[in-house]
Design an enzyme around this catalytic site. Structure first.
Site, PDB file in Angstrom:
ATOM      1  N   ARG A  17       0.593  -0.770  -0.471  1.00 54.76           N
ATOM      2  CA  ARG A  17       0.019  -0.143   0.129  1.00 54.76           C
ATOM      3  C   ARG A  17       0.958   1.642  -0.038  1.00 54.76           C
ATOM      4  O   ARG A  17       0.372   2.497   0.548  1.00 54.76           O
ATOM      5  CB  ARG A  17      -0.843   0.119   1.062  1.00 54.76           C
ATOM      6  CG  ARG A  17      -1.570  -1.366   1.353  1.00 54.76           C
ATOM      7  CD  ARG A  17      -3.175  -1.248   0.486  1.00 54.76           C
ATOM      8  NE  ARG A  17      -3.847  -2.254   0.497  1.00 54.76           N
ATOM      9  CZ  ARG A  17      -4.557  -2.940   0.187  1.00 54.76           C
ATOM     10  NH1 ARG A  17      -3.838  -3.495  -1.713  1.00 54.76           N
ATOM     11  NH2 ARG A  17      -4.971  -4.498  -0.174  1.00 54.76           N
ATOM     12  N   CYS A  18       1.975   1.175  -0.851  1.00 53.06           N
ATOM     13  CA  CYS A  18       2.870   2.806  -0.984  1.00 53.06           C
ATOM     14  C   CYS A  18       2.938   2.697  -2.117  1.00 53.06           C
ATOM     15  O   CYS A  18       2.706   2.582  -2.912  1.00 53.06           O
ATOM     16  CB  CYS A  18       4.290   2.443  -0.035  1.00 53.06           C
ATOM     17  SG  CYS A  18       5.439   1.207  -1.256  1.00 53.06           S
ATOM     18  N   GLY A  19       3.411   4.464  -2.209  1.00 55.67           N
ATOM     19  CA  GLY A  19       3.788   4.580  -3.241  1.00 55.67           C
ATOM     20  C   GLY A  19       4.595   3.655  -4.406  1.00 55.67           C
ATOM     21  O   GLY A  19       4.688   3.862  -5.803  1.00 55.67           O
ATOM     22  N   THR A  70       4.159   0.643  -5.092  1.00 49.63           N
ATOM     23  CA  THR A  70       3.578  -0.752  -5.138  1.00 49.63           C
ATOM     24  C   THR A  70       3.809  -1.009  -6.625  1.00 49.63           C
ATOM     25  O   THR A  70       3.718  -2.449  -6.842  1.00 49.63           O
ATOM     26  CB  THR A  70       2.768  -0.728  -4.328  1.00 49.63           C
ATOM     27  OG1 THR A  70       2.046  -0.359  -3.424  1.00 49.63           O
ATOM     28  CG2 THR A  70       1.498  -2.322  -4.564  1.00 49.63           C
ATOM     29  N   GLN A 128       2.449   0.243   5.503  1.00 49.63           N
ATOM     30  CA  GLN A 128       2.344   0.060   4.540  1.00 49.63           C
ATOM     31  C   GLN A 128       1.511  -1.595   3.506  1.00 49.63           C
ATOM     32  O   GLN A 128       1.531  -1.603   2.401  1.00 49.63           O
ATOM     33  CB  GLN A 128       2.629   0.953   3.219  1.00 49.63           C
ATOM     34  CG  GLN A 128       2.804   2.435   3.652  1.00 49.63           C
ATOM     35  CD  GLN A 128       3.711   2.980   3.410  1.00 49.63           C
ATOM     36  OE1 GLN A 128       4.246   2.592   2.345  1.00 49.63           O
ATOM     37  NE2 GLN A 128       3.188   4.614   3.006  1.00 49.63           N
TER      38      GLN A 128
END
Length: 123
Positions: free
Chosen positions: A34-36, A38, A69
């Site tokens: 769930r991070c930028g 991903t 995340q």
């Protein structure tokens, strides 16, 4: 001590010795669902499929230490990566990258001399 002295646990609880990867090129990645970053799963999987027959291996070690995340359990992470990015590369049990519960492999990768003795090289 070398990288091949470590043993990890995969996302299904099976022990995996890094000795099994001797002679291969390893890319050990810390990921979160769930991070930028991903979408990196797509590129990682493309690289894996392109080079796996040449001795290239990706070892994914998810971590939830950074702003929550990767909140899913290991099965949830595997399902997310399989469904959304069609990944088949090796995924380990979720582990800490830093702190008192840090995976020993990460300690070694970050500080090879400290964890393997004076004068030793990481590989």
């Amino acid at each position: 001590m070398t990288i091949y002295d470590f043993e990890l646990e995969d996302n299904q609880g099976k022990k995996v010795s890094l000795r099994d990867f001797r002679g291969k090129v390893l890319l050990i990645v810390n990921t979160a669902t769930r991070c930028g970053f991903t979408p990196q799963y797509k590129g990682l999987e493309e690289m894996h499929r392109r080079y796996k027959d040449y001795g290239f291996e990706i070892i994914d070690i998810p971590c939830n230490q950074f702003m929550n995340q990767a909140p899913e359990d290991d099965k949830g992470i595997q399902n997310f990566c399989s469904i959304k990015y069609d990944t088949i590369f090796l995924r380990m049990k979720k582990a800490d990258v830093n702190g008192e519960n840090e995976l020993p492999l990460y300690t070694y990768l970050k500080f090879p001399r400290r964890s393997s003795g004076a004068g030793c090289r990481p590989f």
